[in-house]
Design an enzyme around this catalytic site. Structure first.
Site, mmCIF file in Angstrom:
data_model
loop_
_atom_site.group_PDB
_atom_site.id
_atom_site.type_symbol
_atom_site.label_atom_id
_atom_site.label_comp_id
_atom_site.label_asym_id
_atom_site.label_seq_id
_atom_site.Cartn_x
_atom_site.Cartn_y
_atom_site.Cartn_z
ATOM 1 N N ARG A 239 6.426 5.689 -6.488
ATOM 2 C CA ARG A 239 5.521 6.628 -7.141
ATOM 3 C C ARG A 239 4.362 5.877 -7.770
ATOM 4 N NH1 ARG A 239 4.912 6.705 -11.669
ATOM 5 N NH2 ARG A 239 5.979 5.985 -13.437
ATOM 6 N N LEU A 240 3.334 6.623 -8.086
ATOM 7 C CA LEU A 240 2.205 6.111 -8.857
ATOM 8 C C LEU A 240 2.022 7.030 -10.052
ATOM 9 C CD1 LEU A 240 -0.440 5.337 -6.062
ATOM 10 C CD2 LEU A 240 0.887 3.682 -7.377
ATOM 11 N N ASP A 241 1.571 6.484 -11.159
ATOM 12 C CA ASP A 241 1.319 7.297 -12.349
ATOM 13 C C ASP A 241 0.279 8.371 -12.048
ATOM 14 O OD1 ASP A 241 3.064 5.703 -13.797
ATOM 15 O OD2 ASP A 241 1.471 4.456 -14.632
ATOM 16 N N ARG A 242 0.326 9.458 -12.793
ATOM 17 C CA ARG A 242 -0.583 10.582 -12.592
ATOM 18 C C ARG A 242 -2.047 10.133 -12.543
ATOM 19 N NH1 ARG A 242 -0.494 16.309 -14.613
ATOM 20 N NH2 ARG A 242 1.417 15.724 -15.653
#
Length: 174
Positions: free
Chosen positions: A63-66
């Site tokens: 995942r990547l941060d928002r």
């Protein structure tokens, strides 16, 4: 009813029978949190693959941060997910980030080691290594260019912790 263009990932970079690689825009969650958001990159990718097969699924590899934009890999098969996640766990994946920050950091190149702790409401903060649940986050940095009060920084993460990059940049007083 949404058209197929509305369901397409924001920008597909590569696709084959096992993976889907997309460009995640800043401001979009990679995956839903405990608040069960409807519009996430994962949801958009699931909807996209279901255009061809209503039973298709996309597995989350990482995942990547928002607030982070960048390339994300999703797996179309459980075996591919397991294999790719093991590469991330073994730190065989090279992760590079580029940041435009206010203020010029005092030193470059360098390494920002930190210990991060996450509480029940998900905010992550820097802590002492002795704090229960604290995990080490190692970020390497190099200033690529600077102009007045703005710097372009190249960051490489050795670990992969939630909010690691913003905390490393904050430690530079940027």
């Amino acid at each position: 009813m949404k058209s197929s263009a509305d369901l397409r990932p924001p920008f597909s970079l590569y696709e084959d029978e096992t993976i889907l690689v997309v460009d995640k825009p800043a401001g979009l969650l990679s995956i839903a949190t405990n608040k069960l958001e409807d519009d996430t990159l994962h949801t958009r990718c699931v909807n996209y693959v279901r255009l061809g097969n209503e039973r298709a699924w996309i597995h989350i590899v990482h995942r990547l941060d928002r607030d982070t934009s960048g390339v994300m890999v999703f797996a179309k098969q459980e075996q591919a997910k397991t294999y790719l996640q093991s590469q991330f766990a073994q730190r065989a994946v090279h992760r590079t980030y580029h940041a435009l920050v206010e203020v010029r950091p005092a030193e470059s190149p360098g390494t920002e080691p930190a210990w991060l702790v996450e509480d029940r409401t998900l905010p992550v903060s820097q802590a002492k290594p002795s704090i229960q649940g604290a995990t080490e986050a190692i970020t390497h940095r190099n200033i690529v260019d600077t102009h007045d009060q703005v710097s372009y920084i190249h960051l490489t993460i050795h670990t992969s912790r939630r909010h690691q990059i913003p905390i490393a940049i904050k430690a530079l007083n940027c």
